[in-house]
Design an enzyme around this catalytic site. Structure first.
Site, PDB file in Angstrom:
ATOM      1  N   ASP A 166       0.855  -1.185   0.000  1.00 28.65           N
ATOM      2  CA  ASP A 166       0.000   0.000   0.000  1.00 28.65           C
ATOM      3  C   ASP A 166       0.894   1.239   0.000  1.00 28.65           C
ATOM      4  O   ASP A 166       1.445   1.621   1.035  1.00 28.65           O
ATOM      5  CB  ASP A 166      -0.899   0.010   1.239  1.00 28.65           C
ATOM      6  CG  ASP A 166      -1.977  -1.056   1.175  1.00 28.65           C
ATOM      7  OD1 ASP A 166      -2.771  -1.016   0.220  1.00 28.65           O
ATOM      8  OD2 ASP A 166      -2.027  -1.913   2.068  1.00 28.65           O
TER       9      ASP A 166
ATOM     10  N   SER B  72      -5.096  -6.336   8.480  1.00 28.43           N
ATOM     11  CA  SER B  72      -5.185  -6.368   9.941  1.00 28.43           C
ATOM     12  C   SER B  72      -5.755  -7.681  10.452  1.00 28.43           C
ATOM     13  O   SER B  72      -5.256  -8.246  11.431  1.00 28.43           O
ATOM     14  CB  SER B  72      -6.044  -5.194  10.425  1.00 28.43           C
ATOM     15  OG  SER B  72      -5.479  -3.959  10.037  1.00 28.43           O
TER      16      SER B  72
ATOM     17  N   ASP C 191     -10.608  -4.718  -1.389  1.00 26.32           N
ATOM     18  CA  ASP C 191      -9.597  -4.334  -0.405  1.00 26.32           C
ATOM     19  C   ASP C 191     -10.256  -3.478   0.661  1.00 26.32           C
ATOM     20  O   ASP C 191     -10.811  -2.431   0.365  1.00 26.32           O
ATOM     21  CB  ASP C 191      -8.481  -3.549  -1.101  1.00 26.32           C
ATOM     22  CG  ASP C 191      -7.347  -3.178  -0.163  1.00 26.32           C
ATOM     23  OD1 ASP C 191      -7.412  -3.485   1.045  1.00 26.32           O
ATOM     24  OD2 ASP C 191      -6.361  -2.575  -0.647  1.00 26.32           O
ATOM     25  N   GLY C 192     -10.176  -3.972   1.910  1.00 28.02           N
ATOM     26  CA  GLY C 192     -10.651  -3.179   3.029  1.00 28.02           C
ATOM     27  C   GLY C 192     -11.611  -3.941   3.924  1.00 28.02           C
ATOM     28  O   GLY C 192     -12.702  -4.308   3.493  1.00 28.02           O
ATOM     29  N   GLY C 193     -11.173  -4.232   5.137  1.00 27.55           N
ATOM     30  CA  GLY C 193     -12.045  -4.890   6.099  1.00 27.55           C
ATOM     31  C   GLY C 193     -12.370  -6.332   5.777  1.00 27.55           C
ATOM     32  O   GLY C 193     -13.397  -6.853   6.220  1.00 27.55           O
TER      33      GLY C 193
ATOM     34  N   HIS D 244      -0.142  -0.881  -4.823  1.00 33.24           N
ATOM     35  CA  HIS D 244      -1.399  -0.129  -4.848  1.00 33.24           C
ATOM     36  C   HIS D 244      -1.039   1.324  -4.586  1.00 33.24           C
ATOM     37  O   HIS D 244      -0.781   1.723  -3.450  1.00 33.24           O
ATOM     38  CB  HIS D 244      -2.345  -0.690  -3.779  1.00 33.24           C
ATOM     39  CG  HIS D 244      -3.628   0.063  -3.662  1.00 33.24           C
ATOM     40  ND1 HIS D 244      -4.504  -0.143  -2.608  1.00 33.24           N
ATOM     41  CD2 HIS D 244      -4.208   1.006  -4.450  1.00 33.24           C
ATOM     42  CE1 HIS D 244      -5.544   0.643  -2.757  1.00 33.24           C
ATOM     43  NE2 HIS D 244      -5.382   1.352  -3.863  1.00 33.24           N
TER      44      HIS D 244
ATOM     45  N   PHE E 276      -5.961   4.055   5.610  1.00 32.53           N
ATOM     46  CA  PHE E 276      -5.719   3.504   6.938  1.00 32.53           C
ATOM     47  C   PHE E 276      -6.035   2.017   6.956  1.00 32.53           C
ATOM     48  O   PHE E 276      -6.989   1.579   6.309  1.00 32.53           O
ATOM     49  CB  PHE E 276      -6.596   4.191   7.995  1.00 32.53           C
ATOM     50  CG  PHE E 276      -6.355   5.661   8.143  1.00 32.53           C
ATOM     51  CD1 PHE E 276      -5.344   6.133   8.966  1.00 32.53           C
ATOM     52  CD2 PHE E 276      -7.131   6.570   7.449  1.00 32.53           C
ATOM     53  CE1 PHE E 276      -5.117   7.488   9.100  1.00 32.53           C
ATOM     54  CE2 PHE E 276      -6.916   7.933   7.582  1.00 32.53           C
ATOM     55  CZ  PHE E 276      -5.901   8.403   8.410  1.00 32.53           C
TER      56      PHE E 276
END
Length: 224
Positions: free
Chosen positions: A36, A199, A176-178, A67, A144
């Site tokens: 990222d 994460s 992408d994300g969560g 990315h 983030f």
């Protein structure tokens, strides 16, 4: 559905030992690794430069994707390709001439990708599919790690899936994300076939290899 690809983001990694982190991810069975890249302008954070990625490349047995969450991606494309990124993703919102930017990535010898923020319409990429190897639907607002998955993006993922299928082009659809063992099910059902996890994967109590297997199974609708 094609076999789902699990791609970790190294954003939660220990930056003091990135080479070892990359090796551990490869040993866990990931399909490739995402970097990222943030410039502190397009998004608030500042992260990985090409020299750092190049230093980590010898530790990897899988491909790298960059990315680029940056305001002037055209100025940086060559450096990230030279650093060992086989796939370079730019944001449609950051490109004045998206068609030209995607073509440039391919000219440099890499695969091209285009990312869309949650609010960006699907039609933004309708006329650049022939220059695109991957479309990334952001399921959080970029910048983030550790954010909650935006399930309202799923109808957009489904629209992208139909658009790609109708084009009959070999384009990957990434989210992408969560992404977790729970949220991956909705994204996969909507049509995504590549899944970024950061994460959640790093926090998984049974380790990264178990997390990769769990995500793949959940994406295929299997009991986990």
């Amino acid at each position: 559905m094609t076999e789902p690809l699990v791609v970790p983001s190294v954003l939660p990694a220990d930056f003091a030992r990135l080479g070892e982190e990359v090796r551990e991810l490869c040993e866990a069975g990931v399909d490739r690794i995402q970097w990222d890249v943030m410039d502190g302008v397009f998004v608030p954070n500042l992260t990985f430069g090409p020299d750092l990625i190049a230093a980590a490349r010898p530790y990897s047995t899988v491909g790298f994707e960059a990315h680029l969450m940056v305001v002037e991606p055209d100025e940086l494309l060559g450096r990230y390709v030279d650093a060992g990124c086989e796939l370079v993703i730019v944001h449609a919102e950051a490109c004045r001439h998206l068609h030209r930017t995607l073509a440039r990535i391919r000219d440099l010898g890499a695969r091209s990708g285009v990312a869309l923020n949650p609010h960006t319409p699907v039609d933004t990429v309708a006329h650049v599919l022939a220059e695109t190897d991957l479309v990334l639907a952001m399921t959080v607002n970029p910048g983030f790690g550790g954010q909650a998955y935006i399930c309202a993006v799923e109808p957009k993922i489904a629209r992208l899936r139909r658009m790609i299928d109708e084009s009959e082009l070999p384009i990957e659809l990434e989210v992408d994300g969560g992404i977790t063992e729970v949220t991956i099910r909705g994204a996969a059902a909507a049509g995504a076939d590549v899944f970024i996890s950061g994460s959640w994967m790093y926090a998984y109590p049974d380790g990264k290899a178990a997390a990769v297997k769990r995500l793949r199974a959940a994406a295929k609708g299997e009991e986990v």
